[in-house]
Write a protein that holds these residues in place. Sequence first.
Motif, mmCIF file in Angstrom:
data_model
loop_
_atom_site.group_PDB
_atom_site.id
_atom_site.type_symbol
_atom_site.label_atom_id
_atom_site.label_comp_id
_atom_site.label_asym_id
_atom_site.label_seq_id
_atom_site.Cartn_x
_atom_site.Cartn_y
_atom_site.Cartn_z
ATOM 1 N N ILE A 113 0.832 -1.204 0.000
ATOM 2 C CA ILE A 113 0.000 0.000 0.000
ATOM 3 C C ILE A 113 0.868 1.256 0.000
ATOM 4 O O ILE A 113 0.607 2.214 -0.736
ATOM 5 N N CYS A 114 1.902 1.281 0.825
ATOM 6 C CA CYS A 114 2.763 2.470 0.916
ATOM 7 C C CYS A 114 3.465 2.743 -0.414
ATOM 8 O O CYS A 114 3.600 3.895 -0.824
ATOM 9 N N ASP A 115 3.898 1.680 -1.108
ATOM 10 C CA ASP A 115 4.549 1.861 -2.403
ATOM 11 C C ASP A 115 3.572 2.429 -3.428
ATOM 12 O O ASP A 115 3.919 3.313 -4.218
ATOM 13 N N GLU A 116 2.342 1.909 -3.416
ATOM 14 C CA GLU A 116 1.344 2.393 -4.368
ATOM 15 C C GLU A 116 1.016 3.863 -4.116
ATOM 16 O O GLU A 116 0.913 4.663 -5.054
ATOM 17 N N LEU A 117 0.856 4.236 -2.836
ATOM 18 C CA LEU A 117 0.543 5.626 -2.516
ATOM 19 C C LEU A 117 1.700 6.547 -2.901
ATOM 20 O O LEU A 117 1.484 7.669 -3.361
ATOM 21 N N ARG A 118 2.914 6.086 -2.724
ATOM 22 C CA ARG A 118 4.088 6.884 -3.095
ATOM 23 C C ARG A 118 4.076 7.142 -4.603
ATOM 24 O O ARG A 118 4.357 8.251 -5.056
ATOM 25 N N ASN A 119 3.724 6.118 -5.382
ATOM 26 C CA ASN A 119 3.672 6.279 -6.836
ATOM 27 C C ASN A 119 2.552 7.223 -7.265
ATOM 28 O O ASN A 119 2.742 8.068 -8.138
ATOM 29 N N PHE A 120 1.380 7.076 -6.646
ATOM 30 C CA PHE A 120 0.226 7.868 -7.058
ATOM 31 C C PHE A 120 0.301 9.312 -6.562
ATOM 32 O O PHE A 120 -0.036 10.245 -7.290
ATOM 33 N N LEU A 121 0.726 9.497 -5.317
ATOM 34 C CA LEU A 121 0.646 10.821 -4.704
ATOM 35 C C LEU A 121 1.945 11.612 -4.786
ATOM 36 O O LEU A 121 1.947 12.832 -4.662
ATOM 37 N N GLY A 122 3.065 10.924 -4.939
ATOM 38 C CA GLY A 122 4.340 11.624 -5.042
ATOM 39 C C GLY A 122 4.950 12.016 -3.716
ATOM 40 O O GLY A 122 5.914 12.777 -3.662
ATOM 41 N N TYR A 123 4.396 11.502 -2.593
ATOM 42 C CA TYR A 123 4.939 11.808 -1.264
ATOM 43 C C TYR A 123 5.600 10.563 -0.669
ATOM 44 O O TYR A 123 5.217 9.424 -0.976
ATOM 45 N N ASN A 124 6.574 10.781 0.220
ATOM 46 C CA ASN A 124 7.050 9.688 1.055
ATOM 47 C C ASN A 124 5.950 9.386 2.070
ATOM 48 O O ASN A 124 5.303 10.298 2.582
#
Length: 574
Positions: A113-124
């Motif tokens: 989930i954290c990797d997907e959110l990083r890709n979609f949102l551009g935040y750490n």
Amino acid sequence: MAIRRLGQVLVDLGFITDDQLEMLREQKQARSGDMLGQIAISMGLINEDQLIQALGEQLGMKTVSLASVALDANVISLMTEEMANNYKIIPISLDKENNELTIAMANPQNLYICDELRNFLGYNINPLVAIESEINKALDKYYTPGSESVESIIAALESDEDLSNIAKAAAAAEGAFNITDMEQLADAAPVRKLLNMVILMAIRDRASDIHFEPFENEFKIRIRADGQLYELVPPPRHLAFAITTRIKVMANLDIAERRLPQDGRIELSVGGNPVDLRVSVLPTLFGESVVMRVLDRSVVMLDLEKIGMDTDILNNFRSIMNRPNGIVLVTGPTGSGKTTTLYAALSEMNSIEEKLITTEDPVEYDIDGIVQIPIDSSIGNTFAQCLRSILRQDPDRILVGEIRDLETAEIAIQAALTGHMVFSTLHTNDAPSTITRLRDMGIPPFLITATLEAVLAQRLVRRICSECKEETMPNTGLLADMDMTPDDVLGKKFYRGRGCAICNNTGLKGRTGLYEFLIINDRIRDLINQGSSTEKLRDIALQAGLTPLRKSGLAKVFAGETTLEEVVRETVAE
């Protein structure tokens, strides 16, 4: 250091005993798929607070009580309602200095989930563990179901004056660009949200392509699903530059270059499944046109049993593809599923005893156990050049993405003559005309007869939606197009899709294949050597049992799988 099992953590924290842990393990075996923590709660052994504490201890993560946290509406708005509900997460705070978004999540075991959110949102992403019931309460409170849509995000984009001013200035700039303004555009939260929603919507609808098209007075976004293009609500024209810049940032392309075509890729993980987006940027009269090809392994049927082949054709195809040498060609227009059929065949033949090598432009799906080589004509690595080198790699079976010229065809024939099985594709209308195409390319008839084993022609038609399927009467005009009369279909049943939310009111959902399989027998080989016409070859093939594409389609109509309209649209009369 190895992560302790959750059950042992619960024992170490004193929440359950060893005997209770043994009971939990037995229940987990009986209730396959259920998480041990949820089983423990359902049995009354622990409460949610204890489960969260144990998960935090197990994974080395901090916990948070959402009931005691004041959430910022601006931070909440960074994530769409669909994304928050899909992942069961709540954004808590944003550290702009470190570009870090802190979130509360109910399923910390799902590390993707954290990797997907990083890709979609551009935040750490800084994840905290929270109780699921508190997550659900926060989702209900801050995200109204259906409140956020493409329309609402576009409305927010239109009302953002600062963003509009920057976008208009950047779009009007000629030659010199303010890189800071361009980066600010690409990072604008509304632009990110719109693009994320469009991408997730396309993946959810199993789309094959997403089109972003600038015109003089509008900017269109269209999605191709099941071979058909559907238009979304268009964003403001002046934001075309902001959206294409954001895509270029995600694909690691040059955001300052707006005069030359560019190609890139975006690698995402959605629901734990890898999704590859191939990005093509093309300068046009009114800006840059962007097309994203969606390559999602989870929706591709790499199984010959599931692509719609008739049993007789499937058995014959398997018999041919397992021969020691020869050439098998799959033909049809672009987007007719040729590559998927060949992938399915290779997947079935993929074993430790066989050396399989492919050369493709580009490699669309990676398959474990198969050596796959991408074509790059810009550096001289063409199909022909690559095929020469492949023959020195001791292959048993070779896939050539496409036979485009005489040189590639000649090397493929040499490979077949030297004991290799070669699979490839051609763009022809049907199976018999493939032989004429090979002759027109300059291949001597004796080489065609010596190597060609079979030709599979195919088309894709849309399936009737299973949720709104209903019986209907056939249209006499369509029957005439099929060279049939109402008397010819007496006692036959026809179906259509009424239209529902599942199929976006189209009545059609998913696709299946129509197939025409020509086996090159001795009679056809004689005709090839004699230089016979396509019509003569077709007549003899029909006598030998060839099922034409249109007849294959009619069988699927009578089976209730597709409609007459689809078959007429995708096939031609004999």
